[in-house]
Motif scaffolding. Sequence first.
Motif, mmCIF file in Angstrom:
data_model
loop_
_atom_site.group_PDB
_atom_site.id
_atom_site.type_symbol
_atom_site.label_atom_id
_atom_site.label_comp_id
_atom_site.label_asym_id
_atom_site.label_seq_id
_atom_site.Cartn_x
_atom_site.Cartn_y
_atom_site.Cartn_z
ATOM 1 N N GLU A 180 0.511 5.755 -34.443
ATOM 2 C CA GLU A 180 1.314 5.500 -33.609
ATOM 3 C C GLU A 180 2.550 4.996 -34.035
ATOM 4 O O GLU A 180 2.188 3.761 -34.896
ATOM 5 C CB GLU A 180 0.932 4.797 -32.371
ATOM 6 N N MET A 181 3.689 5.246 -33.835
ATOM 7 C CA MET A 181 4.911 4.237 -34.171
ATOM 8 C C MET A 181 5.837 4.215 -33.108
ATOM 9 O O MET A 181 6.417 5.054 -32.523
ATOM 10 C CB MET A 181 5.477 5.088 -35.452
ATOM 11 N N GLU A 182 6.067 2.989 -32.673
ATOM 12 C CA GLU A 182 6.887 2.698 -31.589
ATOM 13 C C GLU A 182 7.742 1.342 -31.970
ATOM 14 O O GLU A 182 7.197 0.524 -32.897
ATOM 15 C CB GLU A 182 6.411 2.247 -30.332
ATOM 16 N N LEU A 183 8.979 1.220 -31.939
ATOM 17 C CA LEU A 183 10.031 0.045 -32.253
ATOM 18 C C LEU A 183 9.852 -1.007 -31.074
ATOM 19 O O LEU A 183 10.304 -0.296 -30.057
ATOM 20 C CB LEU A 183 11.169 0.877 -32.645
ATOM 21 N N ALA A 184 9.964 -2.045 -31.414
ATOM 22 C CA ALA A 184 9.860 -3.215 -30.462
ATOM 23 C C ALA A 184 10.024 -4.507 -31.222
ATOM 24 O O ALA A 184 9.530 -4.581 -32.253
ATOM 25 C CB ALA A 184 8.594 -3.134 -29.474
ATOM 26 N N PRO A 185 10.785 -5.384 -30.686
ATOM 27 C CA PRO A 185 11.024 -6.736 -31.173
ATOM 28 C C PRO A 185 10.053 -7.669 -31.069
ATOM 29 O O PRO A 185 9.024 -7.263 -30.178
ATOM 30 C CB PRO A 185 12.372 -7.000 -30.636
ATOM 31 N N ALA A 233 10.583 -5.055 -43.885
ATOM 32 C CA ALA A 233 10.704 -5.976 -43.019
ATOM 33 C C ALA A 233 11.813 -5.805 -42.004
ATOM 34 O O ALA A 233 12.329 -6.653 -41.528
ATOM 35 C CB ALA A 233 10.703 -7.591 -43.655
ATOM 36 N N THR A 234 11.972 -4.403 -41.900
ATOM 37 C CA THR A 234 13.121 -4.058 -40.832
ATOM 38 C C THR A 234 12.798 -4.634 -39.469
ATOM 39 O O THR A 234 11.999 -4.336 -38.698
ATOM 40 C CB THR A 234 13.244 -2.494 -40.920
ATOM 41 N N PRO A 235 13.946 -5.224 -38.795
ATOM 42 C CA PRO A 235 13.901 -5.602 -37.435
ATOM 43 C C PRO A 235 13.431 -4.379 -36.424
ATOM 44 O O PRO A 235 14.108 -3.414 -36.644
ATOM 45 C CB PRO A 235 15.398 -6.185 -37.105
ATOM 46 N N GLY A 236 12.704 -4.761 -35.610
ATOM 47 C CA GLY A 236 12.152 -3.839 -34.607
ATOM 48 C C GLY A 236 10.750 -3.295 -34.892
ATOM 49 O O GLY A 236 10.291 -2.592 -34.263
ATOM 50 N N TYR A 237 10.201 -3.338 -36.242
ATOM 51 C CA TYR A 237 9.204 -2.705 -36.805
ATOM 52 C C TYR A 237 8.049 -3.570 -36.897
ATOM 53 O O TYR A 237 6.988 -3.445 -37.541
ATOM 54 C CB TYR A 237 9.520 -2.019 -38.218
ATOM 55 N N GLY A 238 8.150 -4.821 -36.218
ATOM 56 C CA GLY A 238 7.190 -5.968 -36.185
ATOM 57 C C GLY A 238 5.841 -5.358 -35.923
ATOM 58 O O GLY A 238 4.873 -5.337 -36.834
ATOM 59 N N PRO A 239 5.631 -4.810 -34.788
ATOM 60 C CA PRO A 239 4.373 -4.241 -34.401
ATOM 61 C C PRO A 239 3.479 -3.162 -35.389
ATOM 62 O O PRO A 239 2.587 -3.334 -35.634
ATOM 63 C CB PRO A 239 4.504 -3.736 -33.097
ATOM 64 N N TYR A 240 4.451 -2.530 -35.703
ATOM 65 C CA TYR A 240 4.075 -1.314 -36.670
ATOM 66 C C TYR A 240 3.955 -1.831 -38.107
ATOM 67 O O TYR A 240 2.784 -1.579 -38.662
ATOM 68 C CB TYR A 240 5.253 -0.125 -36.565
#
Length: 237
Positions: free
Chosen positions: A85-90, A138-145
């Motif tokens: 799964e891929m979701e973007l979240a800060p 290390a792109t912002p928003g990709y932390g959980p992924y």
Amino acid sequence: MVTGGSRGIGKAIALRLARDGFAVAIGYAGSQDRADNTVDEIKATGGRAIAVKGNVAEPGDVTALFSAAQETFGRIDAVVSNAGEMELAPIREDSLAVFDRMMDTNVRGTFLVLAKAAEMLPHGGRIVALSSSVIAKATPGYGPYIASKSAVEGLVHVLANELRGRKVTVNAVAPGPVGTELFLKGKTEEQISMLANMAPLQRLGEPNDIANAVAFLLGTDGGWVNSQVVRVNGGFA
């Protein structure tokens, strides 16, 4: 065996492996029609395939997938842990639900698939797990992924060492941006163009680009590659 093999990169991997002579067990969690269509495409070219529905984060479903493959084809030679799964979240407290979903499928699911592969693969088997080249950005928003895919790479290195003596290779393939439905969802044309131009080759990857790398690792020529992360990204990172 290819988990998440009914669409996108997973489907391309399943089709490529079938062309290489593998009988393919496709694990899927969503659309049965998509999975059946992939099976039909393989059979139309003379290959053998089955599709088995299940959630890779559930031990019973993973066991059922492996059992179906074993019973249908007689043995399991190679496993591709692709479902994810891929979701973007800060990185914020209100992103915890996204984080949990990502860890459930991408980490728990990969752990269970790798564990069952280690249990059932014969001497000389092959295992590939899908990671991501976005780890290096290390792109912002990709932390959980990124957290989930970093864990996948860690599991690959450890399992390769745990299987010492069995001549089973364990590797990861880390795609860069690939033009799949999952990747394109929610992105503007401007965002897609920007991402495509980040790599020196100035295009998005195609599912077959990733499938070709997986096929190499599972084939004869990949036999001396072990405990590696192959970054298939056109120079993205």
